[in-house]
Design an enzyme around this catalytic site. Structure first.
Site, PDB file in Angstrom:
ATOM      1  N   ILE A  22       0.840  -1.200   0.000  1.00 39.72           N
ATOM      2  CA  ILE A  22       0.000   0.000   0.000  1.00 39.72           C
ATOM      3  C   ILE A  22       0.876   1.250   0.000  1.00 39.72           C
ATOM      4  O   ILE A  22       0.648   2.193  -0.763  1.00 39.72           O
ATOM      5  CB  ILE A  22      -0.942  -0.005   1.217  1.00 39.72           C
ATOM      6  CG1 ILE A  22      -1.952  -1.146   1.098  1.00 39.72           C
ATOM      7  CG2 ILE A  22      -1.671   1.333   1.319  1.00 39.72           C
ATOM      8  CD1 ILE A  22      -2.865  -1.271   2.300  1.00 39.72           C
ATOM      9  N   ASP A  71      11.676   6.084  14.094  1.00 37.86           N
ATOM     10  CA  ASP A  71      10.563   5.444  14.783  1.00 37.86           C
ATOM     11  C   ASP A  71       9.611   6.540  15.236  1.00 37.86           C
ATOM     12  O   ASP A  71       9.931   7.326  16.136  1.00 37.86           O
ATOM     13  CB  ASP A  71      11.076   4.643  15.980  1.00 37.86           C
ATOM     14  CG  ASP A  71       9.980   3.779  16.615  1.00 37.86           C
ATOM     15  OD1 ASP A  71       8.789   4.069  16.382  1.00 37.86           O
ATOM     16  OD2 ASP A  71      10.330   2.829  17.326  1.00 37.86           O
ATOM     17  N   SER A 139       3.665  32.412 -19.047  1.00 39.60           N
ATOM     18  CA  SER A 139       4.945  32.904 -18.581  1.00 39.60           C
ATOM     19  C   SER A 139       4.799  33.360 -17.134  1.00 39.60           C
ATOM     20  O   SER A 139       3.989  32.811 -16.376  1.00 39.60           O
ATOM     21  CB  SER A 139       5.442  34.037 -19.485  1.00 39.60           C
ATOM     22  OG  SER A 139       6.726  34.463 -19.092  1.00 39.60           O
ATOM     23  N   SER A 140       5.547  34.359 -16.723  1.00 39.97           N
ATOM     24  CA  SER A 140       5.518  34.848 -15.348  1.00 39.97           C
ATOM     25  C   SER A 140       6.227  36.190 -15.303  1.00 39.97           C
ATOM     26  O   SER A 140       7.126  36.459 -16.110  1.00 39.97           O
ATOM     27  CB  SER A 140       6.232  33.859 -14.419  1.00 39.97           C
ATOM     28  OG  SER A 140       6.476  34.439 -13.151  1.00 39.97           O
ATOM     29  N   TYR A 153      14.472  29.781 -12.911  1.00 38.71           N
ATOM     30  CA  TYR A 153      13.047  29.819 -13.226  1.00 38.71           C
ATOM     31  C   TYR A 153      12.710  31.025 -14.101  1.00 38.71           C
ATOM     32  O   TYR A 153      12.035  30.899 -15.125  1.00 38.71           O
ATOM     33  CB  TYR A 153      12.222  29.861 -11.941  1.00 38.71           C
ATOM     34  CG  TYR A 153      10.738  29.996 -12.178  1.00 38.71           C
ATOM     35  CD1 TYR A 153       9.989  28.909 -12.617  1.00 38.71           C
ATOM     36  CD2 TYR A 153      10.086  31.208 -11.968  1.00 38.71           C
ATOM     37  CE1 TYR A 153       8.626  29.028 -12.848  1.00 38.71           C
ATOM     38  CE2 TYR A 153       8.725  31.336 -12.189  1.00 38.71           C
ATOM     39  CZ  TYR A 153       8.002  30.253 -12.626  1.00 38.71           C
ATOM     40  OH  TYR A 153       6.657  30.374 -12.852  1.00 38.71           O
ATOM     41  N   LYS A 157      11.233  31.297 -18.177  1.00 40.56           N
ATOM     42  CA  LYS A 157      10.069  32.058 -18.625  1.00 40.56           C
ATOM     43  C   LYS A 157      10.454  33.110 -19.665  1.00 40.56           C
ATOM     44  O   LYS A 157       9.686  33.408 -20.584  1.00 40.56           O
ATOM     45  CB  LYS A 157       9.381  32.709 -17.415  1.00 40.56           C
ATOM     46  CG  LYS A 157       8.742  31.696 -16.470  1.00 40.56           C
ATOM     47  CD  LYS A 157       7.761  30.785 -17.202  1.00 40.56           C
ATOM     48  CE  LYS A 157       7.034  29.854 -16.264  1.00 40.56           C
ATOM     49  NZ  LYS A 157       6.055  28.981 -16.967  1.00 40.56           N
TER      50      LYS A 157
END
Length: 269
Positions: A22, A71, A139-140, A153, A157
């Site tokens: 899982i 733990d 873009s930014s 970054y 852009k």
């Protein structure tokens, strides 16, 4: 069309006993969605399985996958996990250029620059031949404002904006090609952003005409933070509306542009 990734917007997920079926399935699923992980295991017998799982995840997905033995039944265990997540992920939220590694550079340029280019290549056979097609790149303002910690970054852009202008000429008989340049937007990344980072936006936010907080219109959280943040971020629908405008027939005479989608934070001629 758009391709956008938020710089180091990493979701830290701590999984107990990931070597179980899982746990491994959850880890794989979250990694496929872009989440970086910290895999926690307790017993020595799970070490090799956890290591193998972490290697598989990093090979199959562009994420960071760490593993640590603690733990959680003792107070020091959860504290160590939380400290690890903070030191590894939050400290990378605004990395300075001297902290970037080549793999970080290649990862970001592959997604923000190569990704849009490959997407345009794939779409090219299906573009119309009557200029009715629309391409909108995301873009930014990081491409032009010189934010600390965003040399890579912001560079991606800026590259995307350069490609936008080139594609506007090369695809002129097929479609218009524009970009938008959002500033801060109230997304899940904004919700996870530490308050000190929000406060760092104040010099830009405070001079953005449409960022002024409106009592009774903007929610209580934004109203209560207005002095510290300097204003409000955009709501996603406000940015989406500008994209919709550029995709309409009314925008048929607009191409090769970076259109303001930041409330006036960035005004360009």
């Amino acid at each position: 069309m758009s391709c956008h990734i938020l710089s180091y917007a990493i979701i830290s997920i701590i999984l107990t006993n990931p070597a179980t079926r899982i746990g491994a399935a959850i880890a794989q699923n979250l990694a496929s969605k872009g989440a970086s992980l910290i895999l926690n295991y307790t017993s020595d017998s799970s070490a090799s399985q956890t290591f193998t799982l972490a290697q598989e995840i990093e090979t199959q997905h562009v994420v960071t996958c760490l593993y640590i033995q603690v733990d959680i039944g003792f107070p020091t265990g959860p504290a160590l996990l939380a400290d690890t997540a903070r030191n590894v992920f939050l400290s990378k939220s605004m990395p300075r250029f001297q902290d970037f590694e080549i793999k970080d550079f290649e990862w970001m340029y592959r997604i923000n620059v190569l990704g849009p280019l490959l997407l345009i290549q794939a779409a090219l056979p299906y573009l119309p031949n009557d200029r009715s097609g629309r391409i909108v790149n995301l873009s930014s303002i990081s491409s032009s404002e010189g934010f600390v910690g965003q040399s890579v970054y912001g560079g991606t852009k800026a590259a995307l904006e350069a490609m936008t202008r080139t594609w506007a000429r090369e695809l002129a008989e097929r479609c218009t090609v524009n970009a938008i340049n959002p500033g801060p937007v109230r997304t899940d990344m904004w919700a996870r952003m530490p308050m000190e980072h929000r406060g760092g936006l104040k010099p830009w936010t405070s001079h953005s005409p449409l960022a002024a907080v409106r009592e009774g219109l903007d929610d209580e959280e934004i109203f209560n933070q207005k002095e510290f943040v300097g204003g409000r971020p955009a709501y996603p629908g406000e940015v989406a509306g500008i994209v919709g405008m550029l995709c309409s027939d009314d925008a048929s005479w607009c191409t090769g542009q970076v259109v303001c989608a930041n409330g006036g934070m960035r005004m360009a001629i």
